[in-house]
Write an enzyme that holds these catalytic residues in place. Structure first.
Site, mmCIF file in Angstrom:
data_model
loop_
_atom_site.group_PDB
_atom_site.id
_atom_site.type_symbol
_atom_site.label_atom_id
_atom_site.label_comp_id
_atom_site.label_asym_id
_atom_site.label_seq_id
_atom_site.Cartn_x
_atom_site.Cartn_y
_atom_site.Cartn_z
ATOM 1 N N GLY A 106 5.888 -2.413 3.492
ATOM 2 C CA GLY A 106 5.520 -3.030 4.763
ATOM 3 C C GLY A 106 6.003 -4.468 4.858
ATOM 4 O O GLY A 106 6.961 -4.856 4.171
ATOM 5 N N ASP A 107 5.337 -5.275 5.663
ATOM 6 C CA ASP A 107 5.854 -6.630 5.932
ATOM 7 C C ASP A 107 5.899 -7.515 4.687
ATOM 8 O O ASP A 107 6.856 -8.273 4.501
ATOM 9 C CB ASP A 107 5.095 -7.300 7.090
ATOM 10 C CG ASP A 107 3.593 -7.310 6.879
ATOM 11 O OD1 ASP A 107 3.121 -6.653 5.924
ATOM 12 O OD2 ASP A 107 2.894 -7.974 7.654
ATOM 13 N N GLY A 136 -6.854 -0.064 8.759
ATOM 14 C CA GLY A 136 -6.126 -0.959 9.668
ATOM 15 C C GLY A 136 -6.776 -2.333 9.626
ATOM 16 O O GLY A 136 -7.629 -2.649 10.440
ATOM 17 N N ARG A 137 -6.378 -3.112 8.616
ATOM 18 C CA ARG A 137 -6.962 -4.441 8.438
ATOM 19 C C ARG A 137 -6.581 -5.345 9.603
ATOM 20 O O ARG A 137 -7.391 -6.104 10.102
ATOM 21 C CB ARG A 137 -6.454 -5.026 7.106
ATOM 22 C CG ARG A 137 -7.265 -6.149 6.602
ATOM 23 C CD ARG A 137 -7.095 -6.397 5.126
ATOM 24 N NE ARG A 137 -5.767 -6.092 4.607
ATOM 25 C CZ ARG A 137 -5.538 -5.747 3.340
ATOM 26 N NH1 ARG A 137 -6.526 -5.653 2.498
ATOM 27 N NH2 ARG A 137 -4.313 -5.510 2.931
ATOM 28 N N ASP A 141 2.614 -1.032 11.827
ATOM 29 C CA ASP A 141 2.578 -2.285 12.581
ATOM 30 C C ASP A 141 3.834 -3.143 12.427
ATOM 31 O O ASP A 141 3.805 -4.342 12.695
ATOM 32 C CB ASP A 141 1.337 -3.097 12.182
ATOM 33 C CG ASP A 141 1.279 -3.365 10.682
ATOM 34 O OD1 ASP A 141 2.077 -2.748 9.930
ATOM 35 O OD2 ASP A 141 0.449 -4.177 10.251
ATOM 36 N N ARG A 165 0.660 -4.890 -5.085
ATOM 37 C CA ARG A 165 0.791 -6.074 -4.220
ATOM 38 C C ARG A 165 0.932 -7.237 -5.194
ATOM 39 O O ARG A 165 -0.056 -7.700 -5.752
ATOM 40 C CB ARG A 165 -0.444 -6.246 -3.344
ATOM 41 C CG ARG A 165 -0.733 -5.042 -2.430
ATOM 42 C CD ARG A 165 -1.851 -5.368 -1.459
ATOM 43 N NE ARG A 165 -2.424 -4.191 -0.825
ATOM 44 C CZ ARG A 165 -1.905 -3.563 0.224
ATOM 45 N NH1 ARG A 165 -0.794 -4.000 0.772
ATOM 46 N NH2 ARG A 165 -2.509 -2.514 0.747
ATOM 47 N N ASP A 187 -0.085 1.748 8.429
ATOM 48 C CA ASP A 187 -0.544 0.931 9.568
ATOM 49 C C ASP A 187 0.382 0.962 10.783
ATOM 50 O O ASP A 187 -0.035 0.624 11.888
ATOM 51 C CB ASP A 187 -0.727 -0.528 9.122
ATOM 52 C CG ASP A 187 -1.933 -0.699 8.219
ATOM 53 O OD1 ASP A 187 -2.746 0.233 8.130
ATOM 54 O OD2 ASP A 187 -2.056 -1.769 7.598
ATOM 55 N N ARG A 191 -25.083 7.375 13.201
ATOM 56 C CA ARG A 191 -24.602 7.524 11.826
ATOM 57 C C ARG A 191 -23.231 6.847 11.718
ATOM 58 O O ARG A 191 -22.517 6.709 12.716
ATOM 59 C CB ARG A 191 -24.424 9.000 11.448
ATOM 60 C CG ARG A 191 -25.729 9.779 11.363
ATOM 61 C CD ARG A 191 -26.587 9.336 10.168
ATOM 62 N NE ARG A 191 -27.762 10.162 10.019
ATOM 63 C CZ ARG A 191 -28.917 9.979 10.663
ATOM 64 N NH1 ARG A 191 -29.041 8.978 11.538
ATOM 65 N NH2 ARG A 191 -29.950 10.767 10.432
ATOM 66 N N GLY A 240 0.834 -1.209 0.000
ATOM 67 C CA GLY A 240 0.000 0.000 0.000
ATOM 68 C C GLY A 240 0.866 1.255 0.000
ATOM 69 O O GLY A 240 1.869 1.317 0.710
ATOM 70 N N GLN A 295 -7.296 8.208 3.620
ATOM 71 C CA GLN A 295 -6.212 8.185 4.623
ATOM 72 C C GLN A 295 -4.863 7.814 4.011
ATOM 73 O O GLN A 295 -3.821 7.959 4.626
ATOM 74 C CB GLN A 295 -6.513 7.166 5.723
ATOM 75 C CG GLN A 295 -7.728 7.508 6.537
ATOM 76 C CD GLN A 295 -8.309 6.278 7.202
ATOM 77 O OE1 GLN A 295 -8.015 5.992 8.348
ATOM 78 N NE2 GLN A 295 -9.123 5.523 6.471
ATOM 79 N N THR A 316 4.369 2.171 5.701
ATOM 80 C CA THR A 316 2.973 1.726 5.726
ATOM 81 C C THR A 316 2.206 2.609 6.697
ATOM 82 O O THR A 316 2.727 2.902 7.779
ATOM 83 C CB THR A 316 2.823 0.238 6.147
ATOM 84 O OG1 THR A 316 1.461 0.012 6.568
ATOM 85 C CG2 THR A 316 3.735 -0.144 7.298
ATOM 86 N N VAL A 350 17.804 8.480 -3.942
ATOM 87 C CA VAL A 350 18.432 8.895 -5.204
ATOM 88 C C VAL A 350 19.550 9.918 -4.937
ATOM 89 O O VAL A 350 20.675 9.770 -5.425
ATOM 90 C CB VAL A 350 17.369 9.486 -6.168
ATOM 91 C CG1 VAL A 350 18.018 10.116 -7.391
ATOM 92 C CG2 VAL A 350 16.389 8.390 -6.582
HETATM 93 O O1 F6P Z 1 -1.592 -1.643 4.488
HETATM 94 C C1 F6P Z 1 -2.166 -0.411 4.514
HETATM 95 C C2 F6P Z 1 -3.652 -0.479 4.242
HETATM 96 O O2 F6P Z 1 -4.094 0.836 3.986
HETATM 97 C C3 F6P Z 1 -4.509 -1.136 5.310
HETATM 98 O O3 F6P Z 1 -4.766 -0.306 6.411
HETATM 99 C C4 F6P Z 1 -5.737 -1.475 4.514
HETATM 100 O O4 F6P Z 1 -6.476 -2.502 5.110
HETATM 101 C C5 F6P Z 1 -5.156 -1.919 3.213
HETATM 102 O O5 F6P Z 1 -3.933 -1.241 3.073
HETATM 103 C C6 F6P Z 1 -6.032 -1.659 2.000
HETATM 104 O O6 F6P Z 1 -5.365 -2.134 0.875
HETATM 105 P P1 F6P Z 1 -5.831 -1.907 -0.624
HETATM 106 O O7 F6P Z 1 -5.551 -0.490 -0.981
HETATM 107 O O8 F6P Z 1 -4.989 -2.848 -1.409
HETATM 108 O O9 F6P Z 1 -7.288 -2.204 -0.672
#
Ligand code: F6P
Length: 325
Positions: free
Chosen positions: A105-106, A174-175, A133, A75, A131, A249, A14, A257, A129, A27
């Site tokens: 990220g990871d 934040g998955r 994390d 990805r 996240d 709501r 991401g 974000q 990332t 660079v």
């Molecule tokens: O890894 C960052 C993140 O924004 C997560 O918080 C979110 O769940 C995921 O990527 C969404 O990924 P995509 O843009 O591939 O739907």
């Protein structure tokens, strides 16, 4: 400085605000040390497709203040296959790339470690990332900007929530990680945050909201999208089906974000991490990630960074609850 002559650079996973600051720093640090940099487009997909371009100082002009990544990102499914990885390694060799910087990220770092094992090209990772994390570093590129974006939204929702005496569920990204939810929730002074790392008790939440209703007419609950009890829509549905006194709501912030101008913090982090990554490679390091921990910039093993994911500080959860009494 070092035997490395040509560095490959990619962003993967991401996108995150501050990645461009990192690209610029890689660079320009390489050029300063009289080394070449090749940009690998669209992450590992571009490595497999051999989409690599020489990067100049001019290419990275005027990008420090821009969100996203000028190298694009993906990805990559293909890179998970043995065939894809073999092709990627062959293209790196063919292009004469003898050092690699990966920003992501990871998933990105797992790919980088695998590639290093397969073809022995030294690799240094830069954590990027929203996240936040990754183990080993207290901050990743993009987190500060994403928190501030979520916070601005929460502040705005507070105005309308208060005017209408409503309960809002605000879903943030934040998955698997509750960092954005917790930090934006504490800074926004919300009533409760629901995180993937902690168990969500719907009955307790209803009880808390009932208590709140006695002395406050509006409330905000921040929900991390990956909360194990569901996203904001599902949680609102569950809460509403059990009955409570609020008019409810839901607002889902989603991908806004991930974009936007990086904060000063993310630009500085990108600059430091990018410069450190190149100097680490030139100094003979490999299999490391740039990190900030205990107020110190340092290199940590990439393998440690991906072995476990980092969870938010439980004290901060406790303080949030204390503040919302
Ligand atoms: O890894 C960052 C993140 O924004 C997560 O918080 C979110 O769940 C995921 O990527 C969404 O990924 P995509 O843009 O591939 O739907």
């Amino acid at each position: 400085m070092g035997n490395i002559k040509r560095i490959g650079l990619l962003t993967s996973g991401g996108d995150a605000p501050g990645m461009n600051a990192g690209i610029r720093a890689v660079v320009r640090t390489a050029i300063y040390h009289e080394k070449e940099v090749y940009g690998i487009m669209r992450g590992f997909d571009g490595m497999i497709a051999n989409e690599m371009i020489p990067l100049t100082s001019h290419f990275v002009s005027n990008i420090i203040h821009r969100g996203g990544t000028v190298l694009k990102t993906a990805r990559s499914e293909a890179f998970r296959t043995a065939e894809g990885m073999k092709q990627a390694a062959a293209h790196l060799r063919k292009m004469g790339i003898d050092g690699l910087v990966t920003i992501g990220g990871d998933g990105t770092f797992r790919g980088a470690v695998a590639l290093n094992t397969l073809c022995g090209i030294p690799v240094v990772g830069v954590p990027g990332t929203i996240d936040n994390d990754l183990s080993g570093t207290e901050y990743t590129l993009g987190f500060d900007t994403a928190v501030n974006t979520a916070l601005q939204a929460i502040d705005k929702i507070k105005d309308t929530a208060a005017s209408h005496d409503r309960l809002f569920f605000v879903e943030v990204m934040g998955r698997d990680s509750g960092f954005i939810a917790l930090w934006s929730g504490v800074a926004g002074g919300v009533e409760e945050v629901l995180l993937p790392e902690t168990e969500t008790d719907i009955d307790r939440l209803i009880e808390l909201l009932a208590q709140r209703k006695k002395h406050r007419k509006s409330a905000i609950v921040v929900v991390a999208e990956g909360d194990e009890a569901g996203g904001a829509l599902k949680i609102a549905e569950k809460i509403n089906s059990k009955g409570h006194a609020f008019d409810t709501r839901v607002t889902i912030l989603g991908h806004l974000q991930r974009g936007g101008d990086p904060t000063a913090f993310d630009r500085i982090l990108g600059t430091r991490f990018g410069a450190m990554a190149v100097e680490a490679l030139l100094g003979g390091e490999s299999g490391k990630m740039t990190a900030i921990a205990e107020n110190r910039y340092q290199l940590v093993p990439l393998a440690d960074a991906v072995a476990t994911s980092r969870s938010p500080d439980t004290d901060l959860v406790r303080y949030l609850r204390m503040m919302s009494t």
